[in-house]
Design an enzyme around this catalytic site. Structure first.
Site, PDB file in Angstrom:
ATOM      1  CB  CYS A 135       7.585   6.354  -8.950  1.00 48.79           C
ATOM      2  SG  CYS A 135       7.333   4.862  -7.973  1.00 48.79           S
ATOM      3  CG  ASP A 191       2.616   8.399  -2.446  1.00 48.84           C
ATOM      4  OD1 ASP A 191       2.462   7.162  -2.406  1.00 48.84           O
ATOM      5  OD2 ASP A 191       3.429   8.957  -3.191  1.00 48.84           O
ATOM      6  CG  HIS A 222       2.907   6.748  -5.883  1.00 48.02           C
ATOM      7  ND1 HIS A 222       3.998   7.252  -5.217  1.00 48.02           N
ATOM      8  CD2 HIS A 222       3.400   6.001  -6.911  1.00 48.02           C
ATOM      9  CE1 HIS A 222       5.107   6.827  -5.789  1.00 48.02           C
ATOM     10  NE2 HIS A 222       4.768   6.072  -6.825  1.00 48.02           N
TER      11      HIS A 222
END
Length: 262
Positions: A135, A191, A222
């Site tokens: 991330c 995501d 995600h």
């Protein structure tokens, strides 16, 4: 999978007037080792990042996870919550507050300080350093890949690569041509934070500049790599991002990358 005993400890990376906290995991025993820098999500160097750092060390690498929010929130950390099957809304709120304060040049200099620290260790192969990030850390890993010391990069669902660079005018994507080594990128097709258009732009830019790369996409949301530790944290199986095949397959490709390039 290799069976290697490891030692772990918290260390401080000196950097000008700053001391950067970092979690260090090393294989026990003698012998020079390649190294991997682990870049955190917005939740700090928490137990998930420490688990990943230890996982990498158990493969025979020196692994270190520097606290990338050291300047704005020393000691910042949020852990998994069984109640939320992952992270709470408060964790996201606090993490985003820190994320919005970081600066590109400061992040970049902290990466370089981490490399310098690694090179000071007596058992490191100084010409064999890679990185992995998730991330926020996936974006940081993409940044780190532009450094000549970084030979291999695994960037998981890096947010903002195509649109931002933490206060700089030019998005990080525009620096793709500067990537020196091999980079593998990993995305979830479900995501909600990173669009398929964005990850396609990243792939196109890597191809455009003839960067040695591979792109992997999974039917997952995600943060799907956290699912690698579902046996340790069973509640992760209830998270919408979870796909039982995604994290193990991605991990095999990470090992392929590091074993071939480091």
């Amino acid at each position: 999978m290799k069976k290697i005993e490891i030692n772990t400890k918290w260390v401080e990376i000196p950097h000008n007037n700053l001391l950067i906290d970092a979690y260090l995991a090393q294989p026990a025993g003698e012998g020079n080792r390649s190294a991997v820098i682990v870049f955190q999500e917005i939740f700090g160097v928490n137990r998930n990042i420490r688990d990943i750092t230890e996982l990498i060390a158990k493969q025979g690498y020196i692994a270190i996870a520097p606290a990338m929010f050291q300047r704005v929130a020393p000691g910042f950390e949020y852990g998994f919550s069984a109640e939320d099957c992952g992270y709470s809304s408060e964790a996201y709120r606090r993490g985003m507050e820190c994320y919005q304060q970081v600066k590109y040049q400061e992040i970049f200099s902290d990466i370089q300080a981490t490399i310098t620290y690694l090179k000071s260790l007596p058992n490191i192969k100084t010409d064999s350093i890679g990185c992995i990030g998730f991330c926020f850390g996936g974006h940081v890993a993409y940044m780190a890949a532009t450094l000549p010391d970084i030979k291999a990069t695994a960037s998981f669902y890096g947010g903002g690569i195509t649109t931002s660079s933490y206060g700089e005018e030019i998005p990080t994507l525009n620096r793709t041509s500067e990537i020196k080594g091999t980079i593998y990128t990993f995305f979830g097709t479900k995501d909600s934070l990173i669009s398929q258009e964005d990850n396609q732009k990243i792939e196109a830019e890597l191809k455009k500049h003839n960067i040695n790369h591979r792109v992997f996409r999974y039917d997952a949301g995600h943060g799907f790599f956290a699912g690698f530790f579902v046996d340790k944290y069973p509640f992760l199986a209830e998270n919408p991002s979870y796909n039982p095949q995604a994290a193990p397959d991605a991990w095999n490709h990470v090992l392929e990358l590091f074993d071939n390039q480091l």
